[in-house]
Design an enzyme around this catalytic site. Structure first.
Site, PDB file in Angstrom:
ATOM      1  N   HIS A 127       0.852  -1.186   0.000  1.00  0.00           N
ATOM      2  CA  HIS A 127       0.000   0.000   0.000  1.00  0.00           C
ATOM      3  C   HIS A 127       0.890   1.240   0.000  1.00  0.00           C
ATOM      4  CE1 HIS A 127      -4.077  -1.432   0.040  1.00  0.00           C
ATOM      5  NE2 HIS A 127      -3.789  -2.315   0.997  1.00  0.00           N
ATOM      6  N   ASP A 178      -0.220   7.212  -3.359  1.00  0.00           N
ATOM      7  CA  ASP A 178      -1.408   6.977  -4.178  1.00  0.00           C
ATOM      8  C   ASP A 178      -1.680   8.104  -5.158  1.00  0.00           C
ATOM      9  OD1 ASP A 178      -2.058   4.492  -3.256  1.00  0.00           O
ATOM     10  OD2 ASP A 178      -3.667   5.136  -1.936  1.00  0.00           O
TER      11      ASP A 178
END
Length: 377
Positions: free
Chosen positions: A128, A158
């Site tokens: 992640h 992200d």
């Protein structure tokens, strides 16, 4: 309708950076067709507040069926670009990998969004945002020296290192394809994007202007004139008075003697930080903003997500907008000749299946057969 009007993008639905790239492209006028899962048509929650999905049309397709892969390939035939965020090899197994798509449309730009990239020893691992920015060296410099590095939400990996990188890569490759007639694969990895954001600091490190430790440098909170301070009401101020003239203005507004506050004597920084912390703790954030009103001291309130949209500067620029009851950032950047706009809210999965399939050349009877077989919904 935006500078990307006339550009068509097929987006295989995902989470995080892929949808963010799709949002950026849609805001700029691209026609983004999102391929959702058939299983999400009836199981999905109300999409109204799924801000990252705004501006799309949605077709629901079962990609595990051969006819589902064929639907995507038919859409690709009339598209400029595709976005997918699977782990390496998954798109190929589904029959919609780069080779299959480029065979159908040689001018296609095939955008791949992953954390670790398409190759390398970690390519197949799960991860992640926090993992990617950690390995990229982007996380270590963040935070106080006496505590673990705090997660900077998922902004750096992200969105900054992922979605924006992919959107830039797609637009760049589409421009190249329109000149050459040849498409290509864009390998947008969050670890690469996070590393790219450390370029300036790497330069400073190489020049001996940066210490490879936390809270020991000009921009990491060590400098008393570049950090945040708690006010009497528990709210915070951001102080960013880097240049000498701005630092002088900061001292003037605080009533401090410049001769006693040399800016770049790092031996004095700890004591200066402590004294400024005590000073800022004596008044509320609003009282301090009144002190710095109209000044070039580079002091700003640390606004919460709920507070930010109501700030007068944001109201004047319409930085935030309300659409379908959801307050959200408006399209950015701003274009003088081809302004972007928030055209539609997030679609329900499969809301435009018939219309999108018609674009791909399917007649109503064929759509009915696909729907009866569970290929589309």
């Amino acid at each position: 309708m935006g500078p990307l009007q006339g550009v068509r993008v097929v987006e295989i639905a995902g989470i995080g950076p892929g949808p963010f790239a799709g949002m950026m492209l849609a805001d700029a006028g691209a026609d983004v067709l999102r391929v959702d899962r058939v299983s999400h048509v009836h199981a999905a929650a109300d999409p109204a507040h799924d801000v990252l999905s705004r501006g799309r049309r949605s077709v629901a397709v079962d990609l595990k069926q051969p006819d589902g892969a064929e639907v995507v390939l038919a859409l690709v035939a009339g598209a400029d670009a595709l976005i997918e965020g699977f782990r390496p090899g998954v798109a190929e197994r589904l029959g919609i990998g780069p080779d299959a798509c480029l065979a159908r449309n040689p001018a296609l730009v095939y955008g791949r969004m992953t954390g670790w990239g398409q190759d390398g020893p970690w390519a197949a691992r799960a991860g992640h945002d926090l993992d990617y920015i950690a390995l990229a060296g982007a996380l270590h410099p963040v935070g106080p020296a006496d505590a673990p590095p705090p997660p900077p939400l998922n902004y750096v990996g992200d969105f900054g290192g992922g979605g924006l990188l992919l959107a830039f890569g797609l637009v760049s490759a589409v421009l190249a394809a329109r000149t050459s007639g040849r498409g290509q694969v864009v390998d947008a990895a969050m670890i690469d994007g996070a590393a790219a954001q450390t370029a300036m600091v790497h330069g400073m490190l190489a020049a001996g202007l940066w210490r490879d430790e936390r809270e020991a440098n000009l921009l990491d909170g060590a400098a008393p004139f570049y950090r945040t301070y708690r006010c009497a009401d528990g709210r915070f101020l951001a102080v960013g008075a880097l240049e000498p003239q701005f630092y002088a203005e900061l001292l003037d507004r605080l009533g401090l003697d410049p001769d006693e506050w040399p800016q770049h004597d790092q031996s004095r920084w700890p004591a200066q930080r402590a004294r400024l912390a005590e000073r800022f703790a004596t008044r509320t954030r609003a009282e301090w903003m009144a002190v710095f009103d109209g000044s070039d001291a580079c002091v700003a309130p640390v606004l919460s997500l709920g507070e930010a949209p109501d700030h007068p500067h944001h109201r004047a620029r319409a930085t935030f907008v309300r659409h379908d009851g959801a307050v959200q950032p408006g399209p950015a950047p701003r274009f003088s000749g081809t302004p972007s706009q928030l055209r539609t809210g997030p679609p329900a999965p499969g809301a435009h299946t018939d219309d999108v399939l018609a674009l791909a050349g399917y007649d109503p009877a064929a759509v009915t057969r696909l729907r009866a077989a569970g290929v589309v919904a």
